[in-house]
Design a protein around this motif. Structure first.
Motif, PDB file in Angstrom:
ATOM      1  N   VAL A  21      20.599 -14.196 -17.638  1.00 51.29           N
ATOM      2  CA  VAL A  21      19.387 -13.398 -17.480  1.00 51.29           C
ATOM      3  C   VAL A  21      19.223 -13.034 -16.006  1.00 51.29           C
ATOM      4  N   THR A  22      18.886 -11.765 -15.759  1.00 52.34           N
ATOM      5  CA  THR A  22      18.592 -11.329 -14.399  1.00 52.34           C
ATOM      6  C   THR A  22      17.192 -10.728 -14.370  1.00 52.34           C
ATOM      7  N   ALA A  23      16.573 -10.823 -13.218  1.00 53.26           N
ATOM      8  CA  ALA A  23      15.274 -10.200 -12.997  1.00 53.26           C
ATOM      9  C   ALA A  23      15.396  -9.369 -11.730  1.00 53.26           C
ATOM     10  N   THR A  24      14.948  -8.123 -11.803  1.00 50.59           N
ATOM     11  CA  THR A  24      15.018  -7.225 -10.652  1.00 50.59           C
ATOM     12  C   THR A  24      13.616  -6.979 -10.124  1.00 50.59           C
ATOM     13  N   TYR A  25      13.465  -7.140  -8.810  1.00 52.44           N
ATOM     14  CA  TYR A  25      12.185  -6.958  -8.146  1.00 52.44           C
ATOM     15  C   TYR A  25      12.311  -5.811  -7.144  1.00 52.44           C
ATOM     16  N   THR A  26      11.420  -4.835  -7.256  1.00 50.95           N
ATOM     17  CA  THR A  26      11.398  -3.695  -6.337  1.00 50.95           C
ATOM     18  C   THR A  26       9.944  -3.328  -6.037  1.00 50.95           C
ATOM     19  N   GLY A  27       9.766  -2.439  -5.083  1.00 46.95           N
ATOM     20  CA  GLY A  27       8.434  -1.913  -4.788  1.00 46.95           C
ATOM     21  C   GLY A  27       7.434  -2.977  -4.423  1.00 46.95           C
ATOM     22  N   ASP A  28       6.328  -3.051  -5.190  1.00 53.51           N
ATOM     23  CA  ASP A  28       5.240  -3.991  -4.929  1.00 53.51           C
ATOM     24  C   ASP A  28       5.351  -5.278  -5.750  1.00 53.51           C
ATOM     25  N   ASP A  29       6.530  -5.548  -6.323  1.00 55.41           N
ATOM     26  CA  ASP A  29       6.705  -6.736  -7.159  1.00 55.41           C
ATOM     27  C   ASP A  29       6.519  -8.013  -6.351  1.00 55.41           C
ATOM     28  N   VAL A  30       6.251  -9.102  -7.074  1.00 54.07           N
ATOM     29  CA  VAL A  30       6.066 -10.425  -6.478  1.00 54.07           C
ATOM     30  C   VAL A  30       7.023 -11.388  -7.173  1.00 54.07           C
ATOM     31  N   ILE A  31       7.829 -12.104  -6.391  1.00 56.79           N
ATOM     32  CA  ILE A  31       8.780 -13.069  -6.943  1.00 56.79           C
ATOM     33  C   ILE A  31       8.050 -14.370  -7.240  1.00 56.79           C
ATOM     34  N   THR A  32       8.255 -14.881  -8.447  1.00 59.08           N
ATOM     35  CA  THR A  32       7.737 -16.188  -8.845  1.00 59.08           C
ATOM     36  C   THR A  32       8.848 -16.924  -9.582  1.00 59.08           C
ATOM     37  N   ASP A  33       8.727 -18.255  -9.672  1.00 57.84           N
ATOM     38  CA  ASP A  33       9.684 -19.064 -10.434  1.00 57.84           C
ATOM     39  C   ASP A  33       8.976 -20.362 -10.802  1.00 57.84           C
ATOM     40  N   GLU A  34       8.286 -20.340 -11.919  1.00 57.74           N
ATOM     41  CA  GLU A  34       7.469 -21.491 -12.325  1.00 57.74           C
ATOM     42  C   GLU A  34       8.311 -22.714 -12.654  1.00 57.74           C
ATOM     43  N   GLU A  35       9.567 -22.534 -12.992  1.00 60.26           N
ATOM     44  CA  GLU A  35      10.419 -23.682 -13.326  1.00 60.26           C
ATOM     45  C   GLU A  35      10.845 -24.448 -12.069  1.00 60.26           C
ATOM     46  N   LEU A  36      11.369 -23.758 -11.066  1.00 61.77           N
ATOM     47  CA  LEU A  36      11.872 -24.426  -9.866  1.00 61.77           C
ATOM     48  C   LEU A  36      10.841 -24.515  -8.747  1.00 61.77           C
ATOM     49  N   LEU A  37       9.975 -23.510  -8.638  1.00 58.35           N
ATOM     50  CA  LEU A  37       8.964 -23.465  -7.580  1.00 58.35           C
ATOM     51  C   LEU A  37       7.593 -23.173  -8.186  1.00 58.35           C
ATOM     52  N   PRO A  38       7.036 -24.118  -8.957  1.00 58.05           N
ATOM     53  CA  PRO A  38       5.762 -23.863  -9.630  1.00 58.05           C
ATOM     54  C   PRO A  38       4.644 -23.531  -8.645  1.00 58.05           C
ATOM     55  N   GLY A  39       4.019 -22.370  -8.860  1.00 57.24           N
ATOM     56  CA  GLY A  39       2.929 -21.905  -8.012  1.00 57.24           C
ATOM     57  C   GLY A  39       3.361 -21.011  -6.859  1.00 57.24           C
ATOM     58  N   PHE A  40       4.639 -20.890  -6.632  1.00 54.90           N
ATOM     59  CA  PHE A  40       5.161 -20.066  -5.532  1.00 54.90           C
ATOM     60  C   PHE A  40       5.094 -18.595  -5.906  1.00 54.90           C
ATOM     61  N   SER A  41       4.698 -17.771  -4.945  1.00 49.99           N
ATOM     62  CA  SER A  41       4.760 -16.321  -5.141  1.00 49.99           C
ATOM     63  C   SER A  41       5.099 -15.674  -3.799  1.00 49.99           C
ATOM     64  N   LEU A  42       6.004 -14.720  -3.849  1.00 48.69           N
ATOM     65  CA  LEU A  42       6.454 -14.048  -2.632  1.00 48.69           C
ATOM     66  C   LEU A  42       6.506 -12.538  -2.877  1.00 48.69           C
ATOM     67  N   PRO A  43       5.515 -11.811  -2.344  1.00 47.01           N
ATOM     68  CA  PRO A  43       5.523 -10.352  -2.489  1.00 47.01           C
ATOM     69  C   PRO A  43       6.708  -9.743  -1.720  1.00 47.01           C
ATOM     70  N   LEU A  44       7.353  -8.769  -2.307  1.00 45.23           N
ATOM     71  CA  LEU A  44       8.467  -8.105  -1.617  1.00 45.23           C
ATOM     72  C   LEU A  44       8.021  -7.513  -0.286  1.00 45.23           C
ATOM     73  N   SER A  45       6.774  -7.096  -0.212  1.00 45.68           N
ATOM     74  CA  SER A  45       6.282  -6.538   1.046  1.00 45.68           C
ATOM     75  C   SER A  45       6.388  -7.533   2.194  1.00 45.68           C
ATOM     76  N   GLU A  46       6.322  -8.844   1.890  1.00 46.95           N
ATOM     77  CA  GLU A  46       6.462  -9.861   2.934  1.00 46.95           C
ATOM     78  C   GLU A  46       7.917 -10.140   3.281  1.00 46.95           C
ATOM     79  N   ILE A  47       8.818  -9.871   2.356  1.00 49.09           N
ATOM     80  CA  ILE A  47      10.243 -10.057   2.630  1.00 49.09           C
ATOM     81  C   ILE A  47      10.751  -8.975   3.560  1.00 49.09           C
ATOM     82  N   PHE A  48      10.327  -7.737   3.301  1.00 50.11           N
ATOM     83  CA  PHE A  48      10.898  -6.592   3.988  1.00 50.11           C
ATOM     84  C   PHE A  48      10.003  -6.027   5.089  1.00 50.11           C
ATOM     85  N   GLU A  49       9.026  -6.796   5.571  1.00 46.78           N
ATOM     86  CA  GLU A  49       8.136  -6.264   6.604  1.00 46.78           C
ATOM     87  C   GLU A  49       8.853  -6.087   7.911  1.00 46.78           C
TER      88      GLU A  49
END
Length: 187
Positions: free
Chosen positions: A159-187
Motif C-alpha cells: 500500500v502506498t499513500a501519496t501526499y501533495t498540496g495541503d495534505d498532512v502526513i499522519t501515521d497512527e500505527e507508528l506515530l500515534p497523534g503525529f501530524s506533519l503538514p506538507l507546507s512545513e516540510i517544503f517551507e
C-alpha cells in the motif's frame, strides 16, 4: 576513488569510512559515494527531522536519527544511510553500540530525492528497506521539472499513500497523534 576489486564486509566498510572523508553507502559489498548535501534537500531533511524528533521525544516513542547507517542486507553486505529515520522505543535498546551503523533497518526510512536521483534508484532503495524489515519508507520529492513536490509513503503490504498540496502526513500505527503538514516540510 579507485575501482574496487573485492566485495567488502560490513566491518571492512566501517573501517573504510573511519579512514576516509566523504559520504558513502555499501551496496552489496561495493562502496558507493553519495552526493554531497544540496540546500533544498538539506532544508527538507531538517524540517522533517525536527518535527519528527520533537514529537517522538516529547511522547517517548523512540529515536529519530539523521544520516545514520543501517545494514539492510548481508552476504554481500549492504548499508544505507536514509536522510531521516525513526526507530520505535521497542527497538531502541542496544542501539547506541558505539558504531556508526545500526544492525537492522529503521521502522521509518525517509529518503529525499536529490535533483540527480533517478526514479529507478529510489524505487530500488524503497524495495531494499522494505525487504529488510522497514515498516514505512517515505520518498520525498522536492519540486523538479519532472516531479511535483510531494511525499509517497510505501508500506510492506504494498500500500502506498501519496501526499501533495495541503495534505498532512499522519501515521497512527507508528506515530500515534503525529501530524506533519506538507507546507512545513517544503517551507
Amino acid at each position: 576513488m579507485s575501482t574496487q576489486k573485492t566485495l567488502l564486509t560490513a566491518d571492512e566498510f566501517y573501517d573504510f569510512c573511519c579512514q576516509n572523508e566523504g559520504r558513502y553507502e555499501l551496496e552489496r559489498g561495493i562502496i558507493v559515494e553519495k552526493d554531497g548535501p544540496a540546500k533544498p534537500k538539506t532544508r527538507t531533511a531538517l524540517n522533517i527531522a525536527s518535527a519528527m524528533f520533537l514529537f517522538v521525544h516529547h511522547n517517548s516513542l523512540g529515536r529519530v536519527r539523521v544520516e545514520t547507517g543501517y545494514y539492510i542486507e548481508t552476504n554481500p553486505d549492504s548499508q544505507r544511510d536514509p536522510d531521516v529515520t525513526f526507530l520505535t522505543a521497542a527497538r531502541v535498546s542496544g542501539e547506541d553500540n558505539g558504531t556508526l551503523t545500526y544492525p537492522a533497518p529503521p521502522d521509518i526510512a525517509v529518503q529525499i530525492a536529490s535533483t540527480s536521483s533517478v526514479t529507478a534508484e529510489m524505487e530500488r532503495k524503497v524495495n531494499e528497506y522494505l525487504a529488510a524489515g522497514a515498516q514505512r519508507v517515505w520518498l520525498v520529492y522536492t519540486a523538479t521539472a519532472a516531479t511535483p513536490r510531494g511525499v509517497i509513503i510505501h508500506r510492506p503490504d504494498g500500500v502506498t499513500a501519496t501526499y501533495t498540496g495541503d495534505d498532512v502526513i499522519t501515521d497512527e500505527e507508528l506515530l500515534p497523534g503525529f501530524s506533519l503538514p506538507l507546507s512545513e516540510i517544503f517551507e
